[in-house]
Design a protein around this motif. Structure first.
Motif: not given
Length: 246
Positions: A155-172
């Protein structure tokens, strides 16, 4: 002779106002210019190959549409938001080798991805970065870099401003946070030059903002604080002018 409207008392008031403002401006500049106060940012940076070398991506992953045969890299690290100082992905960047087991298919393209999760020093407290790895994404011809990444590193995780925060769940947790520039966890210690084996130094990789320009919002520069200092001085002069008119 003393000109009308200009008295010795008014002159002394003006000089005192400006003199009082200058130390404040100097203090602001000194605080920012001090190396001890320098900061880096913990973030994923986005890279593309320029011949045999990594080049900081000039477009965000949601905009960039790589061609078949492209190689893209992501590196997690503590770095300055700067293409010259950001840590580069480590390891293999050869398309033929990364995509050797992914055959071409009509209507699709293959993108080789290098995912470097960074070093233990780069990781947020309590987290252990996965080992660096490569992957070959086979996606529709019109797919973006972000879509290619999602194909192989969810899973990828993005911030509300569009910043990519996590790839493959890292960092949590965390997303582009500022880190004191005291050398601890500073991604600049490992620029990624060369091809370190996946097990060397520490397991990891990094990547950048959703807009692909790299790290998060930067702190105020010396130039900005110089402007603040100028405003302080101008404000003192304006106050003197107002008192003079009253």
């Amino acid at each position: 002779m003393i000109r009308a409207g200009r008295t010795p008392a008014a002159g002394r008031l003006r000089r005192r106002a400006v003199a009082a403002a200058l130390p404040a401006a100097a203090a602001l500049l000194a605080a920012t210019a001090s190396p001890a106060e320098a900061v880096g940012y913990r973030y994923w940076s986005f890279w593309q190959t320029d011949g045999d070398a990594w080049a900081y991506a000039q477009q965000g992953p949601s905009v960039s549409r790589p061609l078949d045969g492209s190689v893209e890299g992501w590196r997690f690290s503590v770095s300055e938001d700067s293409s010259e100082k950001a840590a580069r992905p480590r390891g293999e960047q050869d398309f033929a080798e990364i995509c050797a087991d992914t055959p071409a298919e009509k209507g699709t393209k293959r993108i080789a991805l290098v995912l470097d999760f960074g070093t233990a020093d780069d990781a947020p407290g309590g987290e252990t970065p996965p080992r660096p790895r490569t992957a070959c994404a086979r996606v529709p011809e019109g797919a973006t870099s972000a879509e290619a990444l999602a194909e192989v590193a969810a899973p990828l995780r993005y911030g509300s401003d569009g910043l990519l925060c996590a790839i493959d769940g890292f960092p949590a947790s965390g997303c582009g946070e500022a880190v004191a520039g005291d050398g601890a966890g500073d991604g600049r210690k490992d620029t990624g030059e060369g091809t370190a084996d996946a097990g060397e130094d520490a397991p990891g990789a990094s990547s950048g903002k959703g807009n692909g320009d790299g790290g998060g919002d930067g702190g105020p520069s010396v130039g900005v604080l110089a402007g603040v200092g100028a405003v302080v001085v101008l404000g003192a002069a304006a106050a003197w002018q107002a008192r003079r008119r009253s």
